[in-house]
Design an enzyme around this catalytic site. Structure first.
Site, PDB file in Angstrom:
ATOM      1  N   SER A 147      28.045 -28.472 -12.993  1.00 22.42           N
ATOM      2  CA  SER A 147      28.831 -28.318 -14.216  1.00 22.42           C
ATOM      3  C   SER A 147      27.957 -28.374 -15.458  1.00 22.42           C
ATOM      4  O   SER A 147      26.931 -29.065 -15.469  1.00 22.42           O
ATOM      5  CB  SER A 147      29.852 -29.448 -14.271  1.00 22.42           C
ATOM      6  OG  SER A 147      30.415 -29.539 -15.556  1.00 22.42           O
ATOM      7  N   TYR A 172      32.005 -38.098 -14.209  1.00 18.62           N
ATOM      8  CA  TYR A 172      32.099 -36.747 -13.643  1.00 18.62           C
ATOM      9  C   TYR A 172      30.732 -36.061 -13.703  1.00 18.62           C
ATOM     10  O   TYR A 172      30.238 -35.528 -12.717  1.00 18.62           O
ATOM     11  CB  TYR A 172      33.154 -35.938 -14.414  1.00 18.62           C
ATOM     12  CG  TYR A 172      33.157 -34.464 -14.070  1.00 18.62           C
ATOM     13  CD1 TYR A 172      33.528 -34.039 -12.793  1.00 18.62           C
ATOM     14  CD2 TYR A 172      32.793 -33.495 -15.009  1.00 18.62           C
ATOM     15  CE1 TYR A 172      33.523 -32.687 -12.462  1.00 18.62           C
ATOM     16  CE2 TYR A 172      32.791 -32.154 -14.687  1.00 18.62           C
ATOM     17  CZ  TYR A 172      33.159 -31.758 -13.414  1.00 18.62           C
ATOM     18  OH  TYR A 172      33.149 -30.415 -13.084  1.00 18.62           O
TER      19      TYR A 172
HETATM   20  N1  NAD Z   1      36.938 -24.847 -14.184  1.00 18.08           N
HETATM   21  C1  NAD Z   1      35.875 -25.233 -14.903  1.00 18.08           C
HETATM   22  O1  NAD Z   1      35.838 -25.051 -16.123  1.00 18.08           O
HETATM   23  C2  NAD Z   1      34.698 -25.889 -14.233  1.00 18.08           C
HETATM   24  C3  NAD Z   1      33.560 -26.152 -15.021  1.00 18.08           C
HETATM   25  C4  NAD Z   1      32.462 -26.761 -14.440  1.00 18.08           C
HETATM   26  C5  NAD Z   1      32.486 -27.083 -13.090  1.00 18.08           C
HETATM   27  N2  NAD Z   1      33.593 -26.834 -12.347  1.00 18.08           N
HETATM   28  C6  NAD Z   1      33.569 -27.206 -10.926  1.00 18.08           C
HETATM   29  O2  NAD Z   1      33.929 -26.072 -10.153  1.00 18.08           O
HETATM   30  C7  NAD Z   1      34.631 -26.490  -8.979  1.00 18.08           C
HETATM   31  C8  NAD Z   1      35.973 -25.792  -8.910  1.00 18.08           C
HETATM   32  O3  NAD Z   1      36.700 -26.116 -10.072  1.00 18.08           O
HETATM   33  P1  NAD Z   1      38.150 -25.584 -10.377  1.00 18.08           P
HETATM   34  O4  NAD Z   1      38.240 -25.345 -11.833  1.00 18.08           O
HETATM   35  O5  NAD Z   1      38.522 -24.519  -9.424  1.00 18.08           O
HETATM   36  O6  NAD Z   1      38.975 -26.919 -10.080  1.00 18.08           O
HETATM   37  P2  NAD Z   1      40.318 -27.134  -9.242  1.00 18.08           P
HETATM   38  O7  NAD Z   1      40.697 -28.561  -9.461  1.00 18.08           O
HETATM   39  O8  NAD Z   1      41.307 -26.082  -9.560  1.00 18.08           O
HETATM   40  O9  NAD Z   1      39.811 -26.919  -7.757  1.00 18.08           O
HETATM   41  C9  NAD Z   1      39.249 -27.930  -6.963  1.00 18.08           C
HETATM   42  C10 NAD Z   1      40.016 -27.948  -5.651  1.00 18.08           C
HETATM   43  O10 NAD Z   1      39.400 -28.922  -4.813  1.00 18.08           O
HETATM   44  C11 NAD Z   1      40.406 -29.620  -4.137  1.00 18.08           C
HETATM   45  N3  NAD Z   1      39.865 -30.932  -3.774  1.00 18.08           N
HETATM   46  C12 NAD Z   1      39.578 -31.971  -4.584  1.00 18.08           C
HETATM   47  N4  NAD Z   1      39.086 -33.000  -3.868  1.00 18.08           N
HETATM   48  C13 NAD Z   1      39.044 -32.566  -2.573  1.00 18.08           C
HETATM   49  C14 NAD Z   1      38.644 -33.156  -1.361  1.00 18.08           C
HETATM   50  N5  NAD Z   1      38.192 -34.414  -1.312  1.00 18.08           N
HETATM   51  N6  NAD Z   1      38.718 -32.417  -0.222  1.00 18.08           N
HETATM   52  C15 NAD Z   1      39.187 -31.153  -0.238  1.00 18.08           C
HETATM   53  N7  NAD Z   1      39.620 -30.548  -1.361  1.00 18.08           N
HETATM   54  C16 NAD Z   1      39.538 -31.247  -2.512  1.00 18.08           C
HETATM   55  C17 NAD Z   1      41.567 -29.714  -5.097  1.00 18.08           C
HETATM   56  O11 NAD Z   1      42.821 -29.887  -4.423  1.00 18.08           O
HETATM   57  C18 NAD Z   1      41.480 -28.368  -5.803  1.00 18.08           C
HETATM   58  O12 NAD Z   1      42.323 -27.414  -5.197  1.00 18.08           O
HETATM   59  C19 NAD Z   1      34.720 -28.004  -9.063  1.00 18.08           C
HETATM   60  O13 NAD Z   1      33.665 -28.557  -8.332  1.00 18.08           O
HETATM   61  C20 NAD Z   1      34.539 -28.296 -10.538  1.00 18.08           C
HETATM   62  O14 NAD Z   1      34.014 -29.587 -10.755  1.00 18.08           O
HETATM   63  C21 NAD Z   1      34.702 -26.234 -12.882  1.00 18.08           C
END
Ligand code: NAD
Length: 350
Positions: A147, A172
């Site tokens: 991130s 985080y």
């Molecule tokens: N969306 C953003 O702006 C952003 C920015 C930087 C990093 N990220 C990273 O990208 C990745 C995806 O993000 P996103 O925006 O799709 O988030 P999101 O919350 O929509 O997706 C994450 C998914 O992981 C699942 N999850 C969480 N813990 C879990 C576990 N222990 N076992 C199995 N499933 C689990 C959740 O149910 C969810 O569906 C994440 O790692 C997030 O930290 C996202």
């Protein structure tokens, strides 16, 4: 982009980014591609949105000439189940997107971050390591989400993967940086080719209701005033979901070249390379909502001080991405927000 005869494991597949990644791969590949999607479908935000994403993927995979999709509901923190999935499906590419996301939530709910982002990620690394047991071909590339929050309060812009990021301002961010460190040690010790991707504020249709653009929209639609922290003087490199997915797919296809000490390990930024102030962002969002006839005029804004864990700005240096893949995000904020608003109208208001 084609993947032939490939089994791809995507964790967090019911999530925003995981869903679009799986969708894009299923739609542009034939049945020689198989996606194993893992998610625990937790209720951090409305789980109906996650369930709808899974249903859509199952529908797409049933349509002719698309890739196959198998959904397994499980937590990556469950070592036994994760090991079983690796043994059963033998993925050659693993994309770990499952995580407890969100900066502010980590201040009051730290346990969720340790469970999913630390224990869960460790289980993925261990399963990758054991995929080579008994001379098996095993995992050819592990791609995982990091991130932009690892940059903390970095003052130098744009943020480069060469910058020192040892001062996280949220748990985080600390878990995401730890993922990069864990991955490096596993790449070095066990030869797992790994690429970490530092995403910068991803937005788009069917996105995350916990993120500011979504909650702003909810409030604007209800005619409620919206709160802008640091008086709206915060800058974010807002990155449209299709650009993130294109970036991930480019990266998935090419495992990293060994570093000078022979480690197949790399980290990239994926961001729009064009920060926008929160204030401009909200103005653009309001214009899109007016254009769709959802509101008739801008709503009142409440200007508040900076929140704990928040950072003043994010700005991605994407030179490495351009050099290695000839790729750079290019969707404008106007275009991306307009697509989000059209989806929001159809999903919630009709
Ligand atoms: N969306 C953003 O702006 C952003 C920015 C930087 C990093 N990220 C990273 O990208 C990745 C995806 O993000 P996103 O925006 O799709 O988030 P999101 O919350 O929509 O997706 C994450 C998914 O992981 C699942 N999850 C969480 N813990 C879990 C576990 N222990 N076992 C199995 N499933 C689990 C959740 O149910 C969810 O569906 C994440 O790692 C997030 O930290 C996202």
């Amino acid at each position: 982009m084609k993947f032939e005869n490939t089994t791809i494991l995507i964790t967090g597949v019911a999530g925003f980014i995981g869903f679009y990644l799986a969708k894009q791969i299923l739609e542009s590949n034939d049945s020689t591609v198989s996606i194993i999607g893992v998610d625990n479908v937790n209720s951090y935000y409305e789980s109906s949105l996650k369930e709808n994403r899974i249903s859509l993927l199952q529908k797409i995979s049933l349509e002719n000439e698309n890739g196959q999709f198998t959904f397994v509901k499980c937590s990556i923190a469950n070592k036994l189940e994760i090991d079983e999935i690796f043994v059963k499906y033998k993925p050659s590419i693993v994309v770990n997107l499952a995580a407890q996301a969100g900066v502010r939530y980590s201040i009051s709910n730290p346990d969720a971050y340790i469970e999913s982002n630390v224990v869960g990620f460790f289980n993925i690394l261990e399963a990758c390591r054991h995929s080579y047991d008994k001379g098996q071909k095993g995992v050819e590339h592990l791609v995982y989400a990091s991130s932009s929050s690892v940059y903390g309060s970095n003052e130098k812009v744009p943020y480069s993967t060469e910058d020192k990021v040892d001062n996280p301002v949220s748990l985080y961010a600390a878990t995401k940086k730890s993922n990069e460190l864990f991955a490096h040690s596993y790449s070095k010790l066990y030869g797992i080719p790994s690429t970490g991707l530092r995403f910068f504020t991803v937005y788009g249709p069917m996105g995350r209701p916990d993120m500011a653009y979504f909650s702003f929209t909810n409030n604007i639609v209800k005619g409620k005033k919206i709160q802008l922290f640091n008086n709206g003087e915060m800058f974010r490199d807002f990155t449209y979901i299709d650009d993130i997915v294109a970036g991930i797919i480019n990266v998935m296809k090419k495992s990293p070249e060994p570093t000078s000490d022979g480690v197949k390990y790399k980290v990239y930024n994926i961001g729009n390379n064009q920060p926008e102030s929160l204030f401009n962002f909200v103005e653009t969002l309001e214009k899109c909502l007016i254009a769709e006839g959802i509101i008739s005029e801008p709503v009142e804004k409440e200007f508040l001080p900076m929140q704990p864990g928040d950072v003043y700005q994010t700005y991605a240096d994407v030179d490495d991405l351009v050099r290695d893949f000839g790729f750079k995000p290019n969707t404008s904020l106007e275009e991306g927000l307009s697509r989000f608003v059209k989806w929001y109208k159809q999903y919630y208001l009709q």
